[in-house]
Design an enzyme around this catalytic site. Structure first.
Site, short mmCIF file in Angstrom:
data_model
loop_
_atom_site.label_atom_id
_atom_site.label_comp_id
_atom_site.label_asym_id
_atom_site.label_seq_id
_atom_site.Cartn_x
_atom_site.Cartn_y
_atom_site.Cartn_z
N THR A 1 77.55 56.39 34.67
CA THR A 1 78.13 56.79 35.96
C THR A 1 77.31 56.26 37.12
O THR A 1 77.84 55.73 38.10
CB THR A 1 78.23 58.33 36.05
OG1 THR A 1 79.06 58.81 35.00
CG2 THR A 1 78.83 58.75 37.39
N LEU B 1 79.53 67.87 36.16
CA LEU B 1 78.50 68.44 35.30
C LEU B 1 78.04 69.81 35.79
O LEU B 1 77.89 70.75 35.01
CB LEU B 1 77.31 67.49 35.20
CG LEU B 1 77.59 66.18 34.46
CD1 LEU B 1 76.39 65.25 34.57
CD2 LEU B 1 77.90 66.45 33.00
N THR C 1 68.41 67.18 34.52
CA THR C 1 69.08 66.20 33.68
C THR C 1 69.79 65.17 34.55
O THR C 1 70.66 64.44 34.07
CB THR C 1 70.10 66.86 32.74
OG1 THR C 1 71.05 67.60 33.54
CG2 THR C 1 69.43 67.80 31.77
N ALA C 2 69.41 65.09 35.83
CA ALA C 2 70.08 64.20 36.78
C ALA C 2 69.35 62.86 36.87
O ALA C 2 69.66 61.93 36.13
CB ALA C 2 70.17 64.87 38.15
N ARG C 3 68.36 62.76 37.75
CA ARG C 3 67.54 61.57 37.90
C ARG C 3 66.10 61.99 38.14
O ARG C 3 65.84 62.98 38.84
CB ARG C 3 68.03 60.69 39.07
CG ARG C 3 69.33 59.94 38.80
CD ARG C 3 69.14 58.84 37.77
NE ARG C 3 70.35 58.04 37.56
CZ ARG C 3 71.26 58.29 36.65
NH1 ARG C 3 71.12 59.36 35.85
NH2 ARG C 3 72.31 57.50 36.50
N ASP D 1 64.85 65.97 31.31
CA ASP D 1 65.43 64.93 30.45
C ASP D 1 65.34 63.55 31.08
O ASP D 1 65.72 62.56 30.45
CB ASP D 1 66.90 65.26 30.16
CG ASP D 1 67.53 64.31 29.15
OD1 ASP D 1 66.97 64.19 28.04
OD2 ASP D 1 68.57 63.70 29.46
N GLU E 1 61.76 54.85 33.32
CA GLU E 1 62.20 55.00 31.94
C GLU E 1 62.37 53.65 31.27
O GLU E 1 63.08 52.80 31.82
CB GLU E 1 63.54 55.77 31.90
CG GLU E 1 63.45 57.17 32.46
CD GLU E 1 64.80 57.86 32.58
OE1 GLU E 1 64.83 59.07 32.81
OE2 GLU E 1 65.84 57.16 32.46
N HIS F 1 65.79 61.32 27.91
CA HIS F 1 67.07 60.94 28.50
C HIS F 1 68.17 60.91 27.43
O HIS F 1 68.95 59.95 27.33
CB HIS F 1 66.97 59.59 29.20
CG HIS F 1 67.99 59.42 30.30
ND1 HIS F 1 67.71 58.79 31.47
CD2 HIS F 1 69.29 59.81 30.39
CE1 HIS F 1 68.79 58.79 32.25
NE2 HIS F 1 69.76 59.41 31.61
N ALA G 1 70.35 63.73 26.96
CA ALA G 1 71.35 64.76 27.19
C ALA G 1 72.78 64.24 27.04
O ALA G 1 73.67 64.94 26.58
CB ALA G 1 71.16 65.38 28.58
N TRP G 2 72.99 62.98 27.41
CA TRP G 2 74.32 62.39 27.42
C TRP G 2 74.73 61.80 26.07
O TRP G 2 75.89 61.41 25.89
CB TRP G 2 74.35 61.23 28.43
CG TRP G 2 73.47 60.09 27.98
CD1 TRP G 2 72.11 60.04 28.04
CD2 TRP G 2 73.89 58.89 27.34
NE1 TRP G 2 71.64 58.86 27.49
CE2 TRP G 2 72.71 58.14 27.06
CE3 TRP G 2 75.13 58.35 27.00
CZ2 TRP G 2 72.76 56.89 26.44
CZ3 TRP G 2 75.16 57.11 26.37
CH2 TRP G 2 73.98 56.39 26.11
#
Length: 319
Positions: free
Chosen positions: A76, A160, A234-236, A260, A265, A286, A288-289
């Site tokens: 996204t 979300l 869990t965003a950025r 997360d 990264e 990272h 979660a998705w």
């Protein structure tokens, strides 16, 4: 002839996805498991479509690829793309949306539950032999909290954030939605960020990384939070000042955090939140998705994006 190049296939597929429709979307399809930014221009070559995840696309690269017409982002977030330059070069940018709602929201809930039940400290204690040598049938060395009745503050109430709110409400939590920190007025159904942060028992972040949200959670904000509060991100990574969070956890300024995402990264150069002496911190890579259904939805949406673009009616278009 339509030629598509996938530059980061290993970030999406690990042999458990059906990519046949994606491959069939092009007359020629070339896939690379991983690509260094320095290799992008050569690997894209004369392709008119490139499929990427986190690789950077800047004005210099776009200028070197006059034949490129479409960038498909298998995520996204598009902060890795110079959208102004893409528009100037006539390159359409499309992304994927709402594919990971179930996966990310359950990961947020998992982090909240793990922190409140002290899941990791108890599991680690058992692994180290603590239960085997206990005097009683159980031991209660780590304080257990109940989420029911606690206040959850959602920062970023899109797809979300809304899903997390529904799950939290099912647990009996009081759900509040934060207004944008820089807003002049507080909209109906929202609470002012500055005051809500002081009342929240759990703060969960679901906003995009922008200049206004960079370091949104810093030492000043952390100092205003309850000492018993948890923060979930869990965003950025850049939304949280990582050194400030590490310091706040060490001093007990807040009670715990579930993270997360990090500002870099993978964190090859280290990160303040990877130190071994930070109490009640859970860091996941990272993921979660990353459920299989969520990743398959990304592939399916990408196929839809490509087919709609080829038909001259692009969907999920960013530029």
């Amino acid at each position: 002839m339509r030629h598509g190049v996938m530059l980061e296939q290993d970030t999406l597929a690990s042999g458990d996805l059906d990519l046949s429709a994606l491959v069939a979307s092009f007359d020629q399809y070339t896939a690379f498991g991983a690509t260094d930014p320095s290799e992008m221009a050569e690997r894209i070559g004369n392709a008119d479509c490139v499929i990427i995840n986190k690789l950077p696309v800047n004005a210099e690269l776009l200028a070197a690829l006059p034949q490129l017409k479409l960038i498909c982002v298998v995520a996204t977030g598009v902060n890795n793309i110079d959208l102004t330059a893409a528009k100037a070069h006539g390159v359409d940018v499309v992304n994927c949306r709402a594919y990971g709602t179930a996966a990310v929201s359950q990961h947020v809930l998992c982090l909240m539950l793990a922190l409140s039940t002290q899941l990791l400290p108890y599991a680690n204690a058992v692994a180290s032999g603590r239960w085997q040598s206990a005097r009683h049938f159980c031991f209660l060395d780590y304080p257990i909290e109940e989420l029911a009745g606690k206040t959850l503050l959602i920062v970023g109430h899109g797809e979300l954030g809304s899903a997390v709110g529904r799950l939290a409400a099912a647990l009996g939590m009081q759900v509040e939605i934060a207004e944008r920190p820089d807003a002049k007025e507080t909209r109906s159904g929202r609470v002012a960020f500055a005051t809500a942060i002081e009342k929240a028992d759990v703060v969960t972040l679901h906003c995009p990384l922008t200049p206004s949200t960079q370091n949104l959670i810093n030492k000043e904000v952390l100092a205003r939070m309850k000492r018993s509060a948890f923060i979930i991100n869990t965003a950025r990574g850049g939304i949280v000042n990582e050194q400030d969070l590490a310091d706040a956890l060490r001093t007990g300024e807040i009670a715990g955090a579930g993270i997360d995402v990090l500002s870099e990264e993978p964190p090859r150069n280290g990160n303040p939140l990877l130190a071994s002496d930070i109490p009640n911190l859970i860091v996941t890579p990272h993921t979660a998705w990353g459920s299989q259904p969520a990743r398959q939805r990304i592939v399916d949406q990408t196929v839809e994006n490509i087919q709609a673009w080829k038909a001259g009616e692009p969907i999920r278009q960013v530029t």
